[in-house]
Design a protein around this motif. Sequence first.
Motif, PDB file in Angstrom:
ATOM      1  N   LEU A  76       0.817  -1.210   0.000  1.00  0.00           N
ATOM      2  CA  LEU A  76       0.000   0.000   0.000  1.00  0.00           C
ATOM      3  C   LEU A  76       0.852   1.262   0.000  1.00  0.00           C
ATOM      4  CD1 LEU A  76      -2.717  -1.099   2.574  1.00  0.00           C
ATOM      5  CD2 LEU A  76      -3.102  -0.677   0.135  1.00  0.00           C
ATOM      6  N   ASP A  77       2.024   1.183   0.581  1.00  0.00           N
ATOM      7  CA  ASP A  77       2.899   2.357   0.677  1.00  0.00           C
ATOM      8  C   ASP A  77       3.726   2.599  -0.588  1.00  0.00           C
ATOM      9  OD1 ASP A  77       2.012   2.834   3.228  1.00  0.00           O
ATOM     10  OD2 ASP A  77       3.738   1.926   4.231  1.00  0.00           O
ATOM     11  N   HIS A  78       3.694   1.643  -1.539  1.00  0.00           N
ATOM     12  CA  HIS A  78       4.533   1.787  -2.727  1.00  0.00           C
ATOM     13  C   HIS A  78       3.817   2.599  -3.799  1.00  0.00           C
ATOM     14  CE1 HIS A  78       7.204   0.862  -6.041  1.00  0.00           C
ATOM     15  NE2 HIS A  78       8.064   0.357  -5.165  1.00  0.00           N
ATOM     16  N   PRO A  79       4.490   3.586  -4.405  1.00  0.00           N
ATOM     17  CA  PRO A  79       3.815   4.482  -5.354  1.00  0.00           C
ATOM     18  C   PRO A  79       3.367   3.820  -6.651  1.00  0.00           C
ATOM     19  CG  PRO A  79       6.186   4.926  -5.291  1.00  0.00           C
ATOM     20  CD  PRO A  79       5.890   4.000  -4.161  1.00  0.00           C
ATOM     21  N   ARG A  80       3.908   2.659  -7.014  1.00  0.00           N
ATOM     22  CA  ARG A  80       3.524   2.007  -8.266  1.00  0.00           C
ATOM     23  C   ARG A  80       2.294   1.113  -8.102  1.00  0.00           C
ATOM     24  NH1 ARG A  80       7.692   2.290 -12.069  1.00  0.00           N
ATOM     25  NH2 ARG A  80       6.929   0.495 -13.221  1.00  0.00           N
ATOM     26  N   VAL A  81       1.842   0.937  -6.854  1.00  0.00           N
ATOM     27  CA  VAL A  81       0.732   0.022  -6.567  1.00  0.00           C
ATOM     28  C   VAL A  81      -0.562   0.815  -6.396  1.00  0.00           C
ATOM     29  CG1 VAL A  81      -0.172  -1.701  -4.971  1.00  0.00           C
ATOM     30  CG2 VAL A  81       2.290  -1.639  -5.494  1.00  0.00           C
ATOM     31  N   SER A  82      -1.545   0.524  -7.240  1.00  0.00           N
ATOM     32  CA  SER A  82      -2.826   1.238  -7.180  1.00  0.00           C
ATOM     33  C   SER A  82      -3.849   0.538  -6.298  1.00  0.00           C
ATOM     34  CB  SER A  82      -3.398   1.399  -8.587  1.00  0.00           C
ATOM     35  OG  SER A  82      -3.608   0.128  -9.202  1.00  0.00           O
ATOM     36  N   GLU A  83      -3.749  -0.789  -6.201  1.00  0.00           N
ATOM     37  CA  GLU A  83      -4.685  -1.581  -5.394  1.00  0.00           C
ATOM     38  C   GLU A  83      -3.975  -2.860  -4.975  1.00  0.00           C
ATOM     39  OE1 GLU A  83      -9.030  -3.886  -5.722  1.00  0.00           O
ATOM     40  OE2 GLU A  83      -7.988  -3.244  -7.536  1.00  0.00           O
ATOM     41  N   VAL A  84      -4.325  -3.343  -3.783  1.00  0.00           N
ATOM     42  CA  VAL A  84      -3.750  -4.596  -3.301  1.00  0.00           C
ATOM     43  C   VAL A  84      -4.886  -5.565  -2.995  1.00  0.00           C
ATOM     44  CG1 VAL A  84      -2.251  -5.711  -1.622  1.00  0.00           C
ATOM     45  CG2 VAL A  84      -1.850  -3.315  -2.236  1.00  0.00           C
ATOM     46  N   GLY A 106      -0.530  -0.269  10.990  1.00  0.00           N
ATOM     47  CA  GLY A 106      -1.378   0.890  10.719  1.00  0.00           C
ATOM     48  C   GLY A 106      -2.758   0.548  10.208  1.00  0.00           C
ATOM     49  N   ASP A 107      -3.291  -0.603  10.658  1.00  0.00           N
ATOM     50  CA  ASP A 107      -4.629  -1.042  10.247  1.00  0.00           C
ATOM     51  C   ASP A 107      -4.760  -1.067   8.721  1.00  0.00           C
ATOM     52  OD1 ASP A 107      -7.178  -1.992  10.541  1.00  0.00           O
ATOM     53  OD2 ASP A 107      -8.057  -0.087  11.198  1.00  0.00           O
ATOM     54  N   ALA A 108      -3.812  -1.761   8.087  1.00  0.00           N
ATOM     55  CA  ALA A 108      -3.740  -1.771   6.623  1.00  0.00           C
ATOM     56  C   ALA A 108      -5.009  -2.305   5.968  1.00  0.00           C
ATOM     57  CB  ALA A 108      -2.533  -2.594   6.174  1.00  0.00           C
ATOM     58  N   LEU A 109      -5.700  -3.223   6.623  1.00  0.00           N
ATOM     59  CA  LEU A 109      -6.907  -3.789   6.023  1.00  0.00           C
ATOM     60  C   LEU A 109      -8.033  -2.765   5.898  1.00  0.00           C
ATOM     61  CD1 LEU A 109      -7.069  -7.342   7.670  1.00  0.00           C
ATOM     62  CD2 LEU A 109      -6.723  -6.822   5.256  1.00  0.00           C
ATOM     63  N   ALA A 110      -7.943  -1.670   6.646  1.00  0.00           N
ATOM     64  CA  ALA A 110      -8.974  -0.630   6.562  1.00  0.00           C
ATOM     65  C   ALA A 110      -8.733   0.331   5.409  1.00  0.00           C
ATOM     66  CB  ALA A 110      -9.041   0.150   7.872  1.00  0.00           C
ATOM     67  N   ASP A 111      -7.588   0.239   4.757  1.00  0.00           N
ATOM     68  CA  ASP A 111      -7.284   1.117   3.636  1.00  0.00           C
ATOM     69  C   ASP A 111      -8.237   0.812   2.476  1.00  0.00           C
ATOM     70  OD1 ASP A 111      -5.929   2.070   1.120  1.00  0.00           O
ATOM     71  OD2 ASP A 111      -4.369   2.663   2.534  1.00  0.00           O
ATOM     72  N   PRO A 112      -8.859   1.822   1.878  1.00  0.00           N
ATOM     73  CA  PRO A 112      -9.810   1.557   0.782  1.00  0.00           C
ATOM     74  C   PRO A 112      -9.174   0.936  -0.454  1.00  0.00           C
ATOM     75  CG  PRO A 112      -9.390   3.929   1.023  1.00  0.00           C
ATOM     76  CD  PRO A 112      -8.791   3.257   2.208  1.00  0.00           C
ATOM     77  N   ARG A 113      -7.842   0.983  -0.567  1.00  0.00           N
ATOM     78  CA  ARG A 113      -7.164   0.358  -1.709  1.00  0.00           C
ATOM     79  C   ARG A 113      -6.847  -1.107  -1.458  1.00  0.00           C
ATOM     80  NH1 ARG A 113      -2.027   3.010  -1.887  1.00  0.00           N
ATOM     81  NH2 ARG A 113      -2.453   3.353   0.328  1.00  0.00           N
ATOM     82  N   ALA A 114      -7.196  -1.609  -0.271  1.00  0.00           N
ATOM     83  CA  ALA A 114      -6.933  -3.009   0.082  1.00  0.00           C
ATOM     84  C   ALA A 114      -8.226  -3.817   0.011  1.00  0.00           C
ATOM     85  CB  ALA A 114      -6.343  -3.104   1.483  1.00  0.00           C
TER      86      ALA A 114
END
Length: 225
Positions: A76-84, A106-114
Amino acid sequence: MSEEPVVLDRVEGVCGELVLRQVGDDFEIIANGVFIMDTRNGRSERLMVAAVADRMPPGRLLVGGLGVGFSLRAALDHPRVSEVVVVEREDAVIAWNRGPLKSRHGDALADPRARCVAVDLLTWLPASGERFAGICLDIDNGPDWTVTEGNAALYVDAGLDMLAGALEPGGVLAVWSAGVSSAFAARLAARFGPVETLSVPVPRGEPDLVFVTRVPLIASKSPTR
């Protein structure tokens, strides 16, 4: 004196008994009595994601195995990744990542791109029809040390064909391993072409390894096996 582990949860999962325990400020996941992962470092998981994301065309990345969330966070933190899209078959591991483990990523599963898919990768990937710019495979302890026998199917020719079919042209695949696997590296090279092996030293035992390869930008005949 080292601290004694405290068991936070114990459940029956797809692979058998799963245990989440805490040792000081860190967490460990144990499957059928075998240590799988912890939150002490995560260097090799981050290296695996960077190895794919740095090399792949910008786009979507698939993470096979949620673990303790380090791979998802790095993606999620990488600029080339749009969605995981992260595929994890163990409901307990997903729940732990939404609970006590979320403070470590950082509660990565709550990120809307995940997007988290709660199913076995071997079942979901060929049926989904989805394709990705990159795939990070971190399931069990690698090709030669699987906790559950069924996961071995990921590392044979049919499994590699499945992964190749889910990659876009120029897409990149990385496979995490807890140790050397010359046979798997050779199989990977026969299916994809050149393989880069990245090494991460660990406090005890063999270094963690990450095998990295890619599908060609232009379709060609499959390498002779």
